[in-house]
Scaffold this motif. Structure first.
Motif, PDB file in Angstrom:
ATOM      1  N   UNK A 146      -7.455 -19.579   3.854  1.00  0.00           N
ATOM      2  CA  UNK A 146      -6.056 -19.966   3.622  1.00  0.00           C
ATOM      3  C   UNK A 146      -5.122 -18.754   3.646  1.00  0.00           C
ATOM      4  N   UNK A 147      -3.924 -19.019   3.148  1.00  0.00           N
ATOM      5  CA  UNK A 147      -2.866 -18.010   3.124  1.00  0.00           C
ATOM      6  C   UNK A 147      -3.268 -16.750   2.353  1.00  0.00           C
ATOM      7  N   UNK A 148      -4.007 -16.912   1.243  1.00  0.00           N
ATOM      8  CA  UNK A 148      -4.318 -15.781   0.367  1.00  0.00           C
ATOM      9  C   UNK A 148      -4.982 -14.634   1.115  1.00  0.00           C
ATOM     10  N   UNK A 149      -5.906 -14.973   2.012  1.00  0.00           N
ATOM     11  CA  UNK A 149      -6.619 -13.895   2.706  1.00  0.00           C
ATOM     12  C   UNK A 149      -5.688 -13.124   3.639  1.00  0.00           C
ATOM     13  N   UNK A 150      -4.741 -13.815   4.273  1.00  0.00           N
ATOM     14  CA  UNK A 150      -3.780 -13.126   5.157  1.00  0.00           C
ATOM     15  C   UNK A 150      -2.903 -12.172   4.349  1.00  0.00           C
ATOM     16  N   UNK A 151      -2.455 -12.702   3.199  1.00  0.00           N
ATOM     17  CA  UNK A 151      -1.635 -11.860   2.322  1.00  0.00           C
ATOM     18  C   UNK A 151      -2.444 -10.647   1.874  1.00  0.00           C
ATOM     19  N   UNK A 152      -3.714 -10.881   1.544  1.00  0.00           N
ATOM     20  CA  UNK A 152      -4.547  -9.783   1.045  1.00  0.00           C
ATOM     21  C   UNK A 152      -4.695  -8.681   2.094  1.00  0.00           C
ATOM     22  N   UNK A 153      -4.885  -9.076   3.347  1.00  0.00           N
ATOM     23  CA  UNK A 153      -5.018  -8.059   4.396  1.00  0.00           C
ATOM     24  C   UNK A 153      -3.698  -7.300   4.565  1.00  0.00           C
ATOM     25  N   UNK A 154      -2.579  -8.045   4.556  1.00  0.00           N
ATOM     26  CA  UNK A 154      -1.272  -7.397   4.670  1.00  0.00           C
ATOM     27  C   UNK A 154      -1.055  -6.426   3.509  1.00  0.00           C
ATOM     28  N   UNK A 155      -1.471  -6.821   2.311  1.00  0.00           N
ATOM     29  CA  UNK A 155      -1.326  -5.943   1.147  1.00  0.00           C
ATOM     30  C   UNK A 155      -2.199  -4.697   1.316  1.00  0.00           C
ATOM     31  N   UNK A 156      -3.436  -4.908   1.764  1.00  0.00           N
ATOM     32  CA  UNK A 156      -4.347  -3.770   1.931  1.00  0.00           C
ATOM     33  C   UNK A 156      -3.748  -2.742   2.887  1.00  0.00           C
ATOM     34  N   UNK A 157      -3.057  -3.227   3.917  1.00  0.00           N
ATOM     35  CA  UNK A 157      -2.471  -2.303   4.890  1.00  0.00           C
ATOM     36  C   UNK A 157      -1.252  -1.581   4.334  1.00  0.00           C
ATOM     37  N   UNK A 158      -0.432  -2.301   3.565  1.00  0.00           N
ATOM     38  CA  UNK A 158       0.841  -1.703   3.143  1.00  0.00           C
ATOM     39  C   UNK A 158       0.732  -0.884   1.858  1.00  0.00           C
ATOM     40  N   UNK A 159      -0.176  -1.260   0.990  1.00  0.00           N
ATOM     41  CA  UNK A 159      -0.160  -0.675  -0.350  1.00  0.00           C
ATOM     42  C   UNK A 159      -0.431   0.834  -0.325  1.00  0.00           C
ATOM     43  N   UNK A 160      -1.327   1.261   0.545  1.00  0.00           N
ATOM     44  CA  UNK A 160      -1.683   2.681   0.551  1.00  0.00           C
ATOM     45  C   UNK A 160      -0.534   3.540   1.068  1.00  0.00           C
ATOM     46  N   UNK A 161       0.121   3.045   2.112  1.00  0.00           N
ATOM     47  CA  UNK A 161       1.249   3.803   2.661  1.00  0.00           C
ATOM     48  C   UNK A 161       2.319   3.990   1.590  1.00  0.00           C
ATOM     49  N   UNK A 162       2.627   2.895   0.895  1.00  0.00           N
ATOM     50  CA  UNK A 162       3.636   2.988  -0.162  1.00  0.00           C
ATOM     51  C   UNK A 162       3.194   3.925  -1.277  1.00  0.00           C
ATOM     52  N   UNK A 163       1.944   3.808  -1.667  1.00  0.00           N
ATOM     53  CA  UNK A 163       1.437   4.655  -2.749  1.00  0.00           C
ATOM     54  C   UNK A 163       1.574   6.129  -2.380  1.00  0.00           C
ATOM     55  N   UNK A 164       1.070   6.483  -1.203  1.00  0.00           N
ATOM     56  CA  UNK A 164       1.056   7.895  -0.828  1.00  0.00           C
ATOM     57  C   UNK A 164       2.469   8.440  -0.636  1.00  0.00           C
ATOM     58  N   UNK A 165       3.333   7.641  -0.020  1.00  0.00           N
ATOM     59  CA  UNK A 165       4.702   8.118   0.194  1.00  0.00           C
ATOM     60  C   UNK A 165       5.431   8.275  -1.130  1.00  0.00           C
ATOM     61  N   UNK A 166       5.281   7.284  -2.007  1.00  0.00           N
ATOM     62  CA  UNK A 166       5.941   7.378  -3.304  1.00  0.00           C
ATOM     63  C   UNK A 166       5.409   8.567  -4.097  1.00  0.00           C
ATOM     64  N   UNK A 167       4.112   8.787  -4.013  1.00  0.00           N
ATOM     65  CA  UNK A 167       3.540   9.930  -4.737  1.00  0.00           C
ATOM     66  C   UNK A 167       4.063  11.241  -4.160  1.00  0.00           C
ATOM     67  N   UNK A 168       4.218  11.289  -2.828  1.00  0.00           N
ATOM     68  CA  UNK A 168       4.811  12.488  -2.215  1.00  0.00           C
ATOM     69  C   UNK A 168       6.218  12.699  -2.776  1.00  0.00           C
TER      70      UNK A 168
END
Lengths: 278, 259
Positions: A146-168
């Motif tokens: 269902x939808x949850x797995x698509x959202x999860x993949x999208x989150x997996x892709x975006x979360x790290x970029x945001x984390x690293x940039x914000x930490x920078x």
């Protein structure tokens, strides 16, 4: 341009130095640029259509603009266009919002403790280096089709970029400004609220456009692997049934949809920047 | 004799690194009277900034104590106003919002802080700029805003660490006048760090001369020139005598110059 017509001896032979002129590029008026662009698109579509009609390229594999147009109208009038677009859109937006916010919060949290940041950081980098799409089949197994797995993949892709940039951004907070706050008697929370968050905001905002693209990729890949709706599923299904025109239609719709979201996020970014600047 | 406002009692600072311990400050002691203007001069590396950090509570000394109003203030923050060479105005805040930052941190409501700050901005040359952003201001204006932020914190002692170091000579001269005006109005106790001996003499009641590595006080020179001081006082005999005495202390052996 006529200057280059005659051959000249290199200046060494002439015994004096020939001075070069500053190269000047004449810019065309915007309407000419636009005209050239339109011409290019027309030529591309016309050429494609002609090549397919004359069998220079095989229309079975390449399809042709007239067939694609026909399929496009069918897709919207009789097909699942609205359902598919809405499905992909929903997964993308939720993944984008959740991934960006979670990543930004995680990045900001590193400000609070250098030890905590040092302990956690290698894991983040490790997760960053994994091609997240390789995890997609696993995510589908865990979260279902269902939808949850698509959202999860999208989150997996975006979360790290945001984390690293914000930490920078957190690391780039001016230590002198921090000293100033403490010299004014500020608490850590006050420094966080009044200095760190506003200082890091531009960094967080700068990843929005990257993240919307990543979230869309995540949603599409999720639909590729297993889904009942969505533009990704449409592309996969059309490919498997050799409905090449439908593949093109889905790709076109996806491209248009992606561009609209990109523009929307760019506007959002402008708005947020204005808000932050104040 | 008026009591000391700020007193440094045997402040010492040792930085230990893998290469061994480095004495940054060997016991430094001096007292500053209430309402006086004291400059600290010394070669780079004499520990002036470390000393300021210790007074402001941003760094813990290896030994000794900071006493303000006969009360031990070692390691407490927000007791003194502290201004650095960089103006450190927050680019996302207007001048007015920057100036009230100290009050805001102390818990004063924004509205009240604004009401308090506005007359000062008007009186001290920032009228009309209240709602501008720092990037729209000249270097001198930015320093004014930074100094007002320090003053409005409402502490009796303010530390100024080369506040005019980055300004051009002309702006610097007008800022000095402006600072003296503020000092006369607010009656604060000012500790001022500078590299510029002329500036130190022109502004101060007293000059503390420090030496480099390890930092220590080598001389204290009173500046008995009457105020207000005319600009051309730099040509007066007393002025030149004081300047010579300062420069004598500061002229380092050639080898140290390179460092």
């Amino acid at each position: 341009m006529r200057r280059f017509a005659g051959f000249r001896f290199p200046s060494v032979f002439l015994g004096h130095r020939a001075y070069r002129r500053l190269p000047v590029q004449h810019e065309w008026a915007p309407r000419w640029i636009m005209a050239a662009q339109i011409l290019l698109v027309v030529a591309l579509i016309g050429g494609w259509q002609a090549a397919a009609s004359w069998k220079i390229i095989d229309p079975f594999f390449w399809s042709q603009p007239s067939a694609i147009w026909h399929t496009l109208t069918l897709f919207f009038l009789k097909g699942d266009a609205v359902t598919d677009i809405a499905y992909t859109f929903e997964a993308t937006i939720i993944g984008f919002v959740v991934g960006t916010i979670a990543g930004s919060l995680l990045g900001l949290s590193f400000w609070w403790s250098r030890n905590y940041a040092a302990i956690v950081q290698p894991f983040i980098i490790c997760f960053e280096s994994i091609p997240k799409l390789a995890l997609a089949p696993l995510i589908i197994l865990i979260f279902g089709i269902g939808m949850t797995s698509k959202v999860a993949i999208a989150v997996a892709l975006t979360v790290v970029v945001s984390t690293l940039t914000t930490y920078a951004g957190v690391k780039a907070v001016d230590p002198d400004s921090e000293r100033l706050f403490y010299s004014l008697g500020a608490s850590r929370f006050q420094v966080f609220r009044k200095l760190v968050i506003p200082a890091v905001m531009p960094w967080t905002i700068s990843v929005l456009r990257v993240n919307i693209g990543l979230a869309l990729t995540g949603a599409i890949v999720g639909e590729f692997i297993s889904s009942q709706h969505g533009l990704g599923r449409e592309i996969l299904y059309a490919g498997q049934t050799y409905d090449i025109a439908l593949v093109w239609v889905a790709v076109l719709v996806l491209a248009a949809f992606s561009m609209i979201m990109y523009v929307a996020v760019s506007q959002l970014e402008k708005l947020l920047r204005k808000g932050v600047a104040h | 004799m008026p009591s000391a406002k700020l007193e440094l009692r045997s402040i010492a600072m040792v930085f230990s690194s893998s290469a061994g311990a480095v004495d940054a400050l060997t016991p430094v002691s001096f007292a500053i009277e209430e309402g006086s203007f004291v400059s600290v001069i010394g070669p780079s590396g004499c520990g002036k900034s470390t000393l300021f950090n210790i007074i402001a509570g941003l760094q813990a000394p290896s030994g000794g104590s900071v006493v303000i109003d006969d009360e031990d203030a070692t390691g407490t923050i927000g007791r003194v106003g502290y201004m650095l060479q960089k103006d450190l105005l927050l680019p996302w805040r207007t001048v007015l919002d920057n100036v009230v930052l100290g009050m805001e941190i102390k818990g004063v409501s924004r509205q009240r802080a604004h009401a308090t700050a506005l007359p000062y901005l008007a009186r001290y040359g920032l009228g009309g700029f209240e709602h501008r952003y720092p990037r729209e201001l000249s270097g001198g204006m930015r320093q004014r805003a930074a100094l007002l932020r320090t003053l409005l914190l409402d502490t009796d002692v303010i530390l100024l660490d080369e506040p005019f170091g980055a300004l051009d000579a002309q702006t610097r001269a007008s800022m000095q006048e402006w600072l003296l005006q503020l000092w006369a109005d607010f009656r604060k106790t000012v500790v001022f760090v500078t590299h510029d001996v002329d500036e130190a003499i022109y502004l101060s009641d007293e000059i503390v001369v420090m030496s480099a590595r390890p930092g220590r006080v080598v001389d204290r020179i009173a500046v008995p020139l009457a105020r207000p001081r005319p600009r051309l006082i730099t040509n007066a005999r007393e002025f030149i005598a004081i300047k010579e005495r300062c420069l004598d202390h500061l002229a380092p052996p050639v080898a140290e110059c390179a460092a």
